[in-house]
Design a protein around this motif. Structure first.
Motif, PDB file in Angstrom:
ATOM      1  N   ASP A  42     -14.755 -57.363 -36.627  1.00  0.00           N
ATOM      2  CA  ASP A  42     -13.349 -57.496 -36.229  1.00  0.00           C
ATOM      3  C   ASP A  42     -12.725 -58.799 -36.723  1.00  0.00           C
ATOM      4  N   SER A  43     -13.459 -59.892 -36.615  1.00  0.00           N
ATOM      5  CA  SER A  43     -12.983 -61.189 -37.096  1.00  0.00           C
ATOM      6  C   SER A  43     -14.173 -61.926 -37.691  1.00  0.00           C
ATOM      7  N   GLN A  44     -13.889 -63.037 -38.351  1.00  0.00           N
ATOM      8  CA  GLN A  44     -14.935 -63.762 -39.060  1.00  0.00           C
ATOM      9  C   GLN A  44     -16.098 -64.161 -38.150  1.00  0.00           C
ATOM     10  N   ASN A  45     -15.808 -64.533 -36.923  1.00  0.00           N
ATOM     11  CA  ASN A  45     -16.848 -64.997 -36.004  1.00  0.00           C
ATOM     12  C   ASN A  45     -17.350 -63.924 -35.045  1.00  0.00           C
ATOM     13  N   ALA A  46     -16.818 -62.726 -35.166  1.00  0.00           N
ATOM     14  CA  ALA A  46     -17.226 -61.634 -34.276  1.00  0.00           C
ATOM     15  C   ALA A  46     -18.570 -61.064 -34.735  1.00  0.00           C
ATOM     16  N   PRO A  47     -19.302 -60.470 -33.810  1.00  0.00           N
ATOM     17  CA  PRO A  47     -20.549 -59.828 -34.213  1.00  0.00           C
ATOM     18  C   PRO A  47     -20.278 -58.620 -35.106  1.00  0.00           C
ATOM     19  N   VAL A  48     -21.234 -58.310 -35.948  1.00  0.00           N
ATOM     20  CA  VAL A  48     -21.136 -57.137 -36.813  1.00  0.00           C
ATOM     21  C   VAL A  48     -21.557 -55.919 -35.994  1.00  0.00           C
ATOM     22  N   ARG A  49     -20.713 -54.889 -36.038  1.00  0.00           N
ATOM     23  CA  ARG A  49     -21.035 -53.634 -35.353  1.00  0.00           C
ATOM     24  C   ARG A  49     -21.493 -52.612 -36.383  1.00  0.00           C
ATOM     25  N   VAL A  50     -22.378 -51.731 -35.981  1.00  0.00           N
ATOM     26  CA  VAL A  50     -22.836 -50.656 -36.849  1.00  0.00           C
ATOM     27  C   VAL A  50     -22.216 -49.354 -36.348  1.00  0.00           C
ATOM     28  N   LEU A  51     -21.448 -48.699 -37.218  1.00  0.00           N
ATOM     29  CA  LEU A  51     -20.868 -47.398 -36.892  1.00  0.00           C
ATOM     30  C   LEU A  51     -21.683 -46.338 -37.617  1.00  0.00           C
ATOM     31  N   ALA A  52     -21.935 -45.240 -36.959  1.00  0.00           N
ATOM     32  CA  ALA A  52     -22.878 -44.241 -37.456  1.00  0.00           C
ATOM     33  C   ALA A  52     -22.440 -43.532 -38.726  1.00  0.00           C
ATOM     34  N   ASP A  53     -21.125 -43.290 -38.859  1.00  0.00           N
ATOM     35  CA  ASP A  53     -20.688 -42.464 -39.988  1.00  0.00           C
ATOM     36  C   ASP A  53     -19.175 -42.570 -40.168  1.00  0.00           C
ATOM     37  N   ALA A  54     -18.660 -41.789 -41.125  1.00  0.00           N
ATOM     38  CA  ALA A  54     -17.226 -41.801 -41.410  1.00  0.00           C
ATOM     39  C   ALA A  54     -16.406 -41.395 -40.190  1.00  0.00           C
ATOM     40  N   ALA A  55     -16.908 -40.458 -39.414  1.00  0.00           N
ATOM     41  CA  ALA A  55     -16.184 -40.023 -38.217  1.00  0.00           C
ATOM     42  C   ALA A  55     -16.006 -41.185 -37.237  1.00  0.00           C
ATOM     43  N   ALA A  56     -17.008 -42.033 -37.119  1.00  0.00           N
ATOM     44  CA  ALA A  56     -16.907 -43.193 -36.224  1.00  0.00           C
ATOM     45  C   ALA A  56     -15.871 -44.186 -36.743  1.00  0.00           C
ATOM     46  N   VAL A  57     -15.781 -44.326 -38.055  1.00  0.00           N
ATOM     47  CA  VAL A  57     -14.755 -45.203 -38.643  1.00  0.00           C
ATOM     48  C   VAL A  57     -13.374 -44.643 -38.340  1.00  0.00           C
ATOM     49  N   LEU A  58     -13.207 -43.347 -38.497  1.00  0.00           N
ATOM     50  CA  LEU A  58     -11.904 -42.730 -38.229  1.00  0.00           C
ATOM     51  C   LEU A  58     -11.543 -42.828 -36.746  1.00  0.00           C
ATOM     52  N   THR A  59     -12.519 -42.782 -35.875  1.00  0.00           N
ATOM     53  CA  THR A  59     -12.273 -42.990 -34.447  1.00  0.00           C
ATOM     54  C   THR A  59     -11.809 -44.423 -34.206  1.00  0.00           C
ATOM     55  N   LEU A  60     -12.431 -45.385 -34.880  1.00  0.00           N
ATOM     56  CA  LEU A  60     -12.012 -46.780 -34.784  1.00  0.00           C
ATOM     57  C   LEU A  60     -10.579 -46.939 -35.272  1.00  0.00           C
ATOM     58  N   VAL A  61     -10.252 -46.323 -36.393  1.00  0.00           N
ATOM     59  CA  VAL A  61      -8.901 -46.372 -36.951  1.00  0.00           C
ATOM     60  C   VAL A  61      -7.887 -45.838 -35.939  1.00  0.00           C
ATOM     61  N   ALA A  62      -8.200 -44.704 -35.321  1.00  0.00           N
ATOM     62  CA  ALA A  62      -7.291 -44.111 -34.335  1.00  0.00           C
ATOM     63  C   ALA A  62      -7.059 -45.067 -33.173  1.00  0.00           C
ATOM     64  N   GLY A  63      -8.106 -45.755 -32.729  1.00  0.00           N
ATOM     65  CA  GLY A  63      -7.964 -46.714 -31.641  1.00  0.00           C
ATOM     66  C   GLY A  63      -7.079 -47.890 -32.026  1.00  0.00           C
ATOM     67  N   ILE A  64      -7.248 -48.383 -33.246  1.00  0.00           N
ATOM     68  CA  ILE A  64      -6.406 -49.488 -33.723  1.00  0.00           C
ATOM     69  C   ILE A  64      -4.952 -49.034 -33.817  1.00  0.00           C
ATOM     70  N   GLN A  65      -4.726 -47.837 -34.349  1.00  0.00           N
ATOM     71  CA  GLN A  65      -3.359 -47.315 -34.434  1.00  0.00           C
ATOM     72  C   GLN A  65      -2.733 -47.183 -33.054  1.00  0.00           C
ATOM     73  N   ARG A  66      -3.498 -46.710 -32.086  1.00  0.00           N
ATOM     74  CA  ARG A  66      -3.001 -46.553 -30.713  1.00  0.00           C
ATOM     75  C   ARG A  66      -2.597 -47.911 -30.134  1.00  0.00           C
ATOM     76  N   ARG A  67      -3.462 -48.927 -30.319  1.00  0.00           N
ATOM     77  CA  ARG A  67      -3.157 -50.266 -29.799  1.00  0.00           C
ATOM     78  C   ARG A  67      -1.907 -50.842 -30.458  1.00  0.00           C
ATOM     79  N   LEU A  68      -1.764 -50.662 -31.769  1.00  0.00           N
ATOM     80  CA  LEU A  68      -0.580 -51.170 -32.462  1.00  0.00           C
ATOM     81  C   LEU A  68       0.684 -50.471 -31.986  1.00  0.00           C
ATOM     82  N   ARG A  69       0.605 -49.156 -31.836  1.00  0.00           N
ATOM     83  CA  ARG A  69       1.763 -48.383 -31.384  1.00  0.00           C
ATOM     84  C   ARG A  69       2.164 -48.783 -29.971  1.00  0.00           C
TER      85      ARG A  69
END
Length: 76
Positions: A42-69
């Motif tokens: 998330d940021s330079q000093n944040a821990p690295v997270r492991v997402l299982a697959d493309a679907a998990a990335v798209l779920t992350l994207v949806a969450g970011i879009q929701r927060r921005l909206r």
């Protein structure tokens, strides 16, 4: 139960979104590994997270879009 591999379109979409989020500064890093997992930071000093697959990335994207909206709607 057999889980089919992700569709190429899903991987390409996740790649595009990951690149966009990093470019716009909404993620510090997002890297797809040869195994299909994603390393996301998330940021330079944040821990690295492991997402299982493309679907998990798209779920992350949806969450970011929701927060921005939501933040944009609250600012009105």
């Amino acid at each position: 139960m057999h889980i089919p591999p992700p569709l190429f379109a899903d991987i390409a979409l996740a790649d595009a979104w990951a690149e966009t989020l990093v470019h716009r500064g909404l993620l510090h890093a997002a890297v797809r590994t040869p195994s299909g997992e994603w390393l996301v930071q998330d940021s330079q000093n944040a821990p690295v997270r492991v997402l299982a697959d493309a679907a998990a990335v798209l779920t992350l994207v949806a969450g970011i879009q929701r927060r921005l909206r939501t933040a944009r709607e609250r600012a009105r």
